[in-house]
Design a protein around this motif. Structure first.
Motif, short mmCIF file in Angstrom:
data_model
loop_
_atom_site.label_atom_id
_atom_site.label_comp_id
_atom_site.label_asym_id
_atom_site.label_seq_id
_atom_site.Cartn_x
_atom_site.Cartn_y
_atom_site.Cartn_z
N THR A 187 30.10 16.67 -20.90
CA THR A 187 31.07 16.01 -20.03
C THR A 187 31.53 16.96 -18.92
O THR A 187 31.82 16.53 -17.80
CB THR A 187 32.28 15.49 -20.83
OG1 THR A 187 32.88 16.58 -21.55
CG2 THR A 187 31.86 14.41 -21.81
N GLU A 229 35.29 9.30 -11.11
CA GLU A 229 35.46 10.01 -12.39
C GLU A 229 35.10 9.11 -13.57
O GLU A 229 35.38 9.48 -14.71
CB GLU A 229 36.88 10.53 -12.51
CG GLU A 229 37.25 11.56 -11.46
CD GLU A 229 38.62 12.16 -11.65
OE1 GLU A 229 39.35 11.67 -12.53
OE2 GLU A 229 38.96 13.12 -10.94
N LEU A 287 28.84 16.88 -16.22
CA LEU A 287 28.94 15.66 -15.42
C LEU A 287 30.02 15.81 -14.35
O LEU A 287 29.84 15.39 -13.20
CB LEU A 287 29.24 14.46 -16.31
CG LEU A 287 28.05 13.88 -17.06
CD1 LEU A 287 28.52 12.93 -18.15
CD2 LEU A 287 27.10 13.15 -16.10
N ARG A 288 31.13 16.41 -14.71
CA ARG A 288 32.21 16.61 -13.73
C ARG A 288 31.79 17.64 -12.68
O ARG A 288 32.09 17.49 -11.49
CB ARG A 288 33.48 17.06 -14.44
CG ARG A 288 34.07 16.02 -15.41
CD ARG A 288 34.56 14.77 -14.70
NE ARG A 288 35.69 15.06 -13.85
CZ ARG A 288 36.96 14.97 -14.25
NH1 ARG A 288 37.25 14.59 -15.48
NH2 ARG A 288 37.94 15.23 -13.42
N ALA A 291 29.60 16.52 -9.61
CA ALA A 291 30.16 15.43 -8.82
C ALA A 291 29.88 15.53 -7.32
O ALA A 291 29.92 14.52 -6.62
CB ALA A 291 31.67 15.34 -9.05
N VAL A 299 32.12 6.62 -15.57
CA VAL A 299 30.71 6.30 -15.76
C VAL A 299 30.59 4.81 -16.11
O VAL A 299 31.24 4.33 -17.04
CB VAL A 299 30.09 7.15 -16.88
CG1 VAL A 299 28.67 6.69 -17.20
CG2 VAL A 299 30.09 8.62 -16.51
N VAL A 320 27.71 7.83 -12.48
CA VAL A 320 29.08 8.30 -12.23
C VAL A 320 29.61 7.69 -10.94
O VAL A 320 29.01 7.86 -9.89
CB VAL A 320 29.13 9.83 -12.17
CG1 VAL A 320 30.57 10.29 -11.90
CG2 VAL A 320 28.60 10.45 -13.47
#
Length: 250
Positions: free
Chosen positions: A115, A245, A118-119, A122, A247, A242
C-alpha cells in the motif's frame, strides 16, 4: 548522464523495490505496482469479491484516520505490519479477507510495503494494481488504452530489498508484454525487465513463491493455500486502478 538517458529510452522497465521510485521520473508513465504476497493480490481479489473500493494507506494510524470519514457499516479495516495482522484489523491475505462481508464496502487497507508503494507511485500518469492473478487482463488493458506509453513495473519489495515473488510477478508481466509488442525494437525492454522475465521463466510461479522468504514465512504460519492462490496466472479479469487516493475497478 548517458546511462540515465538510455535508461528512459526503454518502453518497459522494472524497479525491483519501491525505494527506487525516489529516483524515478514518473510523469507520463503507466505504473503497475506489484506486491504479490499479498497486498496487490488481496486488493484485486477483494474488488473481484465485491468490494466497492479500496483505500491503500501508509500505516495503521492513517488507516484509522480514514475510517473516521465513514459510517461503521460502510467500511472494513484490514492490514498488517511486518507480517503481523494489525490489532483490530481483519487478516490481510486474499482468501481470508474474501470470507468477510466485502460486498459494496470500502476496504481501508494498510500493509508494510504494497500500500505504501501504491501511494509512492502516485506521480505516474496512470497507476494500476497488478499481480500474477490479473496480469493478462491488465496488460491488454494498458496496451489498448495507453498505446506508446512507457510502462513501469514497480515491485514493492520488502524492507528495502527485492523480493523473489515480486520479481517473478514482474517477469510474467514482461513476458506478456513481449508477446504483444513484437513490433518494437530490441531496446524496448530494460535490463531489469529482461532479468525479471528470466526469473519468471526459470521455474513455475508457485515454486518461486513457495521458495521466497515471504512465502516460506507464510507456509510456517499455515498459509500455504494463500501462497498457492497468489501464484495463479491470470485467473482474474479485475483491473483495479488508482484514482487519487482510492482504488476502483476500471
Amino acid at each position: 548522464m548517458t546511462q540515465e538517458v538510455n535508461h528512459f529510452k526503454h518502453k518497459v522497465h522494472v524497479l525491483f523495490k519501491r525505494e527506487d521510485l525516489d529516483h524515478e521520473r514518473l510523469e507520463g508513465k503507466v505504473a503497475i505496482v506489484l506486491d504479490v504476497l499479498f497486498a496487490t493480490t488481496t486488493i484485486i481479489h477483494a474488488v473481484h469479491s465485491g468490494a466497492k473500493e479500496v483505500i491503500p494507506t501508509l500505516n495503521e494510524s492513517s488507516a484509522r484516520e480514514v475510517a473516521q470519514n465513514y459510517d461503521e457499516e460502510a467500511y472494513l479495516l484490514a492490514g498488517e505490519l511486518y507480517g503481523e495482522t494489525l490489532p483490530g484489523f481483519l487478516h490481510p491475505a486474499p482468501l481470508r479477507l474474501a470470507e468477510e462481508p466485502l460486498f459494496d464496502k470500502t476496504l481501508i487497507y494498510s500493509t508494510t510495503n504494497g500500500t505504501v508503494a501504491l501511494r509512492q507511485a502516485a506521480a505516474a500518469d496512470q497507476v494500476f494494481v497488478g499481480a500474477l492473478i490479473n496480469a493478462e487482463a491488465l496488460v491488454d488493458h494498458v496496451l489498448s488504452s495507453y498505446p506508446g506509453k512507457t510502462i513501469l513495473i514497480v515491485c514493492s519489495g520488502s524492507m528495502g530489498n527485492p523480493n523473489l515473488e515480486d520479481a517473478c510477478g514482474a517477469g510474467y508481466f514482461v513476458d506478456l508484454l513481449k508477446a504483444r509488442m513484437r513490433d518494437v525494437g530490441s531496446d524496448a525492454f530494460s535490463d531489469t525487465a529482461e532479468a525479471a522475465r528470466m526469473i519468471f521463466k526459470s521455474e513455475p510461479s508457485v515454486e518461486s513463491l513457495l521458495r521466497s522468504r515471504v512465502g516460506r514465512l507464510m507456509v510456517e504460519r499455515g498459509m500455504e493455500e494463500e501462497v498457492h492462490f497468489a501464484a495463479n496466472l491470470s485467473t482474474h479479469q479485475t483491473i483495479p486502478k488508482v484514482f487519487g487516493e482510492v482504488v476502483k475497478p476500471v
